[in-house]
Design an enzyme around this catalytic site. Structure first.
Site, PDB file in Angstrom:
ATOM      1  N   LEU A  92      -6.742  11.442   6.553  1.00 14.54           N
ATOM      2  CA  LEU A  92      -6.848  10.096   7.121  1.00 14.54           C
ATOM      3  C   LEU A  92      -7.835   9.229   6.328  1.00 14.54           C
ATOM      4  O   LEU A  92      -8.947   9.645   6.067  1.00 14.54           O
ATOM      5  CB  LEU A  92      -7.333  10.228   8.573  1.00 14.54           C
ATOM      6  N   ASP A  93      -7.428   8.039   5.979  1.00 20.49           N
ATOM      7  CA  ASP A  93      -8.279   7.066   5.278  1.00 20.49           C
ATOM      8  C   ASP A  93      -8.724   7.557   3.907  1.00 20.49           C
ATOM      9  O   ASP A  93      -9.670   7.024   3.324  1.00 20.49           O
ATOM     10  CB  ASP A  93      -9.538   6.712   6.098  1.00 20.49           C
TER      11      ASP A  93
END
Lengths: 275, 275, 275, 275
Positions: free
Chosen positions: B218-219
């Site tokens: 994520l990210d």
């Protein structure tokens, strides 16, 4: 090793040049290429891993390229520069500091000032300072004295680091595309004198600075770099001058870096800058 | 015609490629080339004046290039995209406007929302809107429904335009390097939830936004574009959210333009962007 | 004359303060006021045309303001500073130049270095340089030597101009809110060592710098100023370090200007900056 | 509740105004104050927590202030605007989107176009579109038709969102300081027609946009907001136009936000902007 070529455009130039380099067993680290369609002009800058016999490579390339090709192989890596100043310190000090710490990509040979204000800082950095007053018999005498002093050093470039006298076409013609000026405005806005006063009076919300080569048309030479910063209604002319110092210093530093690293081409009145 | 090549680096690649193009009587308008020395990886993007038989050129180039070369000739000029949204309008509206005025370099096929807030704007622009609530039996059901809807359109890219649900690795794996997200912070600062609240609490003087490809971490996917804007002590979290809208819209628009114009390469976890 | 007040907020503070100044026949040139609603905290900075008896005005204001009010009238206009450095020259040289040309709004009393690299530039500007090696019996000895040297000058502020040793809470506690550091990243991204290497590895498209007060939590003190600049895939870690130099110099210069002009308030872990 | 005052400067204005507000038991949330020394002019904008009887407060303030004071209490929070366009969509679409999502701080009443290009987008957002061709008997007829249509809506402001016809002094005089224009250059550079062509020919390294009030002197009215973005030698005039779209949209959006939030004062030919 840097290889720089400028010539009129034609099909196959990239293939011809890169083929020749491969043939010479040279490895291209990076290559910047641009074709100015409006002027049918080709520009290329190659960074090549190896160093090689210049004459040989230049000879080979000449066979392959249009007859107007200007080829520069392995340009002087450490340019020599003379700096012209008046009273303002910020651009000169920045140049002297980078020169001292060897991050200028050039060597400052001397500083010429039409005031003595900046003599002491030059002395502190062991840089020769020549005081040439503009209060001479004539502007011609003044400019001759400067030109002779410059020629004594035979520099690659002359930097006008807040030199506040207008130079005549006769002077400029002696240093074609070797004179770099920092102008205290975002040209072409506020051409001429007192740009910060003009900016204040117009109530603009940004001010800027422009580094450019000097040509006969004052403030009209090829632009190398420009930047702007925000201002607002609370800025007096004095505040703008102060804020302008920071941006002038930054823009001139950037322009010099680009020129000294052989990243700036000039054609007609515009630059091609490979960053 | 655009030609894109990525392969391991070796001496003579530029000469080989440009030689082949010259041989095929193709004129190179512009050429961007980069070698990632750390990973020994070669990237090139050529804009060629003429259009030519793809199969033939691809065949010829394959003979000259390393066997791991990925060659794309004349990629789809008008990409097809599906957009995922939640409630915030700014990125979606910007995309719909550009799509309507044909300046997106892509065609929006459909919008999927986990709320109905943005259905009306889609209807006004004649874009199909699919409401898929996240309040389903399970996250797996939710993601399956989205994945099936997307696959019905077979888009080139899926844009997460402020889609506020975290997607599972299983979902992401179905659209490798085809998922583009706008993250409301200057990654890697303020990873995770409520970045503007984090920024407010930390008292930062800049906030930013990041457009990136989505990977399992994520990210943490490859960054395409980033920008920051100044904030100050007077900004509440709400003010930062409001200011953030403008920068998120701008950054996502820029990233999409770059991707849709075939200017973005991905290798390992980084992008090479030829602007 | 500058008047600075910080206290808990209550109705009528502006009226009380401006009323008192009018009563004392003082003319307010400019006034910056801010209320931190979340913390119920009032901050004001007044620039007053006249100079007046400090004790009298402070006495009068105290009657009108909450008992926690911190009132500073006519703070030292020319701050005294000691600068700590390691080997990198850019921030120090910028400070020395401004100091020499009297545009720093402060006086550099001395420079302390844990290497001798920057001794010569200090000598050239007639600034005392103290070499205190970190290769001592212990970190405690090292920090004691520095603290004693600083205290010998009794400066208003201590500037860490690329001082590359981590300072202990014991050291920091001796100079609360008087230690200003330049951190070579856009905090809170890339906290800790080698931020440019981290930035390179993450493939970010912007790098930045942060000037902040030093507190016990490393890199976590109140932020004074931040800026970012664009980078791209062609930047190696070395290129980022080089580009970072420019932004570090600019951010520290701006932060020092703000602090030395009494424009920065600190409350809890955030700053209020009146530009 | 917002209170705005402009008058000639004199000692004690802040004390008088804040004293009156305190007396009326009003709590000042924020206060922006500026004195234009060159013109001896005082400007203040107060955000007050409570709402109060306007007539009473205005009466009380009038007693305390110079007789030329212009006092505005609680200005219309939701401005009414009419938008004039030609063919370019970007500024209009941005305004329509913000209007639709209620983030414009204003209501778009109608759009007037001298071409029908943008009629459809207005229809999609349920905004009346008036087509008034400039190919009329005379410019006077054309302008009269526009003026009459505008007056039918009685808007607070008229926004020229890429309206490409020059308006006569007679027209402008009917909407003094209510006409807001976006000019596609960093004024005062490239005044007049085809600024992007001029920028291209001059070889500038930045292009910009300017939002300003319209006065009789074309392109010379008070500037509200300006921004610039970098360009380089590879930009054709068309590329500059394309890049310019983004900056024009952003600058006009910012200027409208400032004006609609009552943050812009005009005095003589300059603005005071409280951001």
């Amino acid at each position: 090793m840097i290889v720089i070529i400028q010539c009129r455009d034609q099909v196959g130039l990239v293939a011809a040049i890169s083929g020749e380099l491969t043939h010479a067993k040279l490895n291209i680290i990076s290559m910047d290429e641009y074709v100015d369609k409006a002027n049918n002009r080709f520009f290329v800058r190659l960074d090549v891993e190896q160093t090689i016999n210049k004459q040989q490579l230049e000879f080979e390339l000449k066979q392959l390229l249009p007859d107007d090709a200007v080829i520069t192989i392995n340009p002087v890596p450490e340019k020599k520069v003379v700096v012209l100043v008046t009273k303002e310190y910020h651009c000169l000090a920045d140049i002297l500091v980078r020169n001292y710490f060897k991050t200028l990509s050039a060597t400052v040979q001397a500083v010429i000032g039409n005031h003595t204000t900046l003599q002491d800082i030059c002395v502190r950095f062991d840089i020769p300072f020549h005081y040439i007053s503009h209060e001479q018999e004539s502007k011609q005498h003044f400019e001759n004295a400067i030109a002779q002093t410059i020629k004594g050093y035979n520099p690659d470039y002359v930097v006008l680091a807040k030199f506040m006298r207008i130079l005549s076409p006769t002077f400029v013609a002696q240093f074609t595309m070797r004179l770099i000026n920092i102008h205290h405005s975002f040209l072409p806005a506020f051409v001429g004198a007192s740009p910060y006063r003009q900016a204040y009076e117009r109530g603009v919300k940004l001010i800027g600075a422009t580094a450019h080569f000097v040509t006969n048309d004052l403030d009209e030479g090829p632009i190398i770099a420009q930047q702007t910063i925000p201002v607002n209604h609370t800025f007096t002319t004095t505040d703008m001058v102060k804020a302008g110092r920071e941006i002038e210093t930054a823009v001139l530093a950037k322009a010099l870096q680009l020129v000294f690293d052989d990243r700036v081409f000039v054609y007609k009145n515009k630059t091609v800058v490979f960053e």
